[in-house]
Design a protein around this motif. Structure first.
Motif, short mmCIF file in Angstrom:
data_model
loop_
_atom_site.label_atom_id
_atom_site.label_comp_id
_atom_site.label_asym_id
_atom_site.label_seq_id
_atom_site.Cartn_x
_atom_site.Cartn_y
_atom_site.Cartn_z
N SER A 319 -5.47 -19.33 6.89
CA SER A 319 -4.57 -20.33 6.33
C SER A 319 -3.61 -19.62 5.38
N MET A 320 -2.53 -20.30 5.02
CA MET A 320 -1.58 -19.67 4.09
C MET A 320 -2.17 -19.51 2.70
N SER A 321 -3.11 -20.36 2.31
CA SER A 321 -3.76 -20.16 1.00
C SER A 321 -4.56 -18.87 1.01
N SER A 322 -5.22 -18.57 2.12
CA SER A 322 -5.96 -17.30 2.24
C SER A 322 -4.99 -16.12 2.26
N VAL A 323 -3.85 -16.29 2.93
CA VAL A 323 -2.86 -15.22 3.00
C VAL A 323 -2.36 -14.87 1.60
N VAL A 324 -1.98 -15.88 0.83
CA VAL A 324 -1.49 -15.64 -0.54
C VAL A 324 -2.56 -14.94 -1.36
N PHE A 325 -3.80 -15.35 -1.22
CA PHE A 325 -4.90 -14.74 -1.98
C PHE A 325 -5.10 -13.28 -1.55
N MET A 326 -5.09 -13.03 -0.24
CA MET A 326 -5.31 -11.67 0.25
C MET A 326 -4.19 -10.72 -0.15
N LEU A 327 -2.97 -11.22 -0.18
CA LEU A 327 -1.84 -10.37 -0.57
C LEU A 327 -1.89 -10.01 -2.05
N GLY A 328 -2.43 -10.92 -2.86
CA GLY A 328 -2.40 -10.72 -4.30
C GLY A 328 -3.67 -10.16 -4.90
N ASN A 329 -4.70 -9.96 -4.08
CA ASN A 329 -5.98 -9.48 -4.61
C ASN A 329 -6.57 -8.40 -3.71
N GLY A 330 -7.36 -7.54 -4.30
CA GLY A 330 -7.93 -6.42 -3.55
C GLY A 330 -9.23 -6.75 -2.86
N VAL A 331 -9.34 -7.94 -2.29
CA VAL A 331 -10.57 -8.34 -1.62
C VAL A 331 -10.68 -7.65 -0.27
N ALA A 332 -11.91 -7.54 0.22
CA ALA A 332 -12.14 -6.95 1.54
C ALA A 332 -11.53 -7.86 2.60
N LEU A 333 -10.84 -7.26 3.57
CA LEU A 333 -10.19 -8.03 4.63
C LEU A 333 -11.03 -7.98 5.90
N PRO A 334 -11.09 -9.07 6.66
CA PRO A 334 -11.81 -9.05 7.94
C PRO A 334 -11.08 -8.17 8.94
#
Length: 373
Positions: A319-334
């Protein structure tokens, strides 16, 4: 004319009188030259627009799309505007203008272009926008010289801004809006290079718990359309996510998805990015004009997010909420899965040719749709 009908005008914009067969000139005359009473969008008289654009002078023409030409103008108070004028030859323009007026008047976000008003007088139909001095993203991004103005930080900010604008449309606005024509030419840049999503003529709103719809009339732009929409007419927020993913890869690489060619393979931009992802060589996708002046970790994360967005199955796309979060944070990506429209093109290519827009199918598929703008 009944009080109820007059109230209908003030609630739903005088433009919608076209649906009821009422004379537009008569309705326009009911209102002041500045604002429609209680309406959410101001009304501009034709004389005001003509003065602002110097009678639609060619020197003020900014460009032209399927809706019609766009002109720059200056109001009497010095305020700069952009005027989108419905072409006399546009077959869908009036419907798209109605649609845009209905939707854009309800939307407010720093990453959406601001509509200042509209004009419906005689046989002239126009939308008036805030003027964007840096025009559309495609004019800078895909120009060999101008693209140097877009350093990595500007590109990353543009990607983030588009993501936040889409998040607002999909989740935070009064209506759930599916844009359906997200592409580089529909991203406008203000004086500070802040991106503004524009052109809501093809957008659709979802109400309640609706998450998906189907249409027999597929509209959009080749190269940005998701597989399920292009082939089956199915569209949802995940269709916009796919288009956003294409945009991300274009912004990072400086290349258009449509017409992308390399000498060593016949993949489109999505296929090329996917191949580099599997080889752990994402650095090779970056626009050479950036001259290595970028944060490699941030670039690789951005490309990875872009690839997650263009996965073939809508259910796999974030979702776009996940996209915004992934772009702005260093979380592990699937792990990303194979993108849609990945198949290698089975075409004979003259690598010495300057034609960057071959007419052959890019996906070994024959698809018929109404071409977007």
């Amino acid at each position: 004319m009944s009080q109820g009908v007059i109230q209908m005008f003030t609630n739903y914009q005088c433009l919608f009188v076209l649906d009821f067969g009422i004379d537009v000139d008569y309705v326009v005359g009911m209102f002041s030259a500045t604002h429609v009473k209680d309406a959410e969008l101001p009304f501009f008289s034709l004389s005001t627009v003509l003065k602002a654009t110097d009678n639609f002078s060619d020197k003020n023409k900014l460009g032209e799309g399927g809706f019609g030409p766009v002109y720059m103008g200056v109001l009497k108070d010095g305020h700069e505007i952009a005027v989108k004028r419905l072409s006399k030859t546009s077959t869908q323009g009036v419907n798209e203008l109605r649609n845009e007026v209905a939707l854009i008047s309800k939307l407010q976000h720093r990453n959406l272009v601001r509509t200042l008003g509209f004009c419906a007088q005689g046989d002239e139909y126009m939308l008036v926008y805030e003027y964007m001095p840096n025009y559309s993203l495609d004019l800078t991004l895909f120009d060999q010289e101008k693209s140097r103005l877009l350093d990595w930080q500007k590109r990353f900010n543009i990607i983030n801004g588009i993501a936040k604008g889409l998040l607002y449309l999909h989740q935070d606005s009064r209506l759930r809006i599916i844009h359906r024509d997200l592409k580089a030419s529909n991203i406008l840049l203000d004086a500070d290079m802040i991106p503004k999503i524009s052109d809501f003529g093809l957008a659709r709103s979802f109400g309640g718990n609706q998450t998906e719809a189907q249409t027999r009339r597929v509209v959009g732009t080749y190269g940005y359309m998701s597989p399920e929409y292009a082939i089956d007419g199915l569209f949802s927020v995940k269709s916009d996510v796919f288009s956003f993913g294409v945009l991300v890869l274009e912004i990072v690489s400086g290349n258009r998805n449509r017409g992308f060619l390399l000498k060593d393979h016949n993949l489109n931009l999505l296929g090329h990015a996917w191949s580099l992802y599997k080889e752990d060589s994402l650095r090779k996708l970056v626009d050479p004009c950036l001259d290595e002046a970028f944060d490699l970790g941030q670039v690789e994360r951005t490309i990875h997010v872009g690839l997650l967005c263009v996965q073939n199955s809508p259910d796999d796309r974030p979702s776009m909420s996940s996209v915004v979060f992934m772009l702005g944070n260093g979380v592990a990506l699937p792990q990303a899965k194979q993108p849609g429209f990945f198949s290698e093109r089975n075409i004979a290519i003259d690598h010495n040719s300057n034609d960057s827009n071959p007419t052959a199918s890019h996906n070994q598929l024959t698809i018929t749709w109404t071409q977007g703008r």
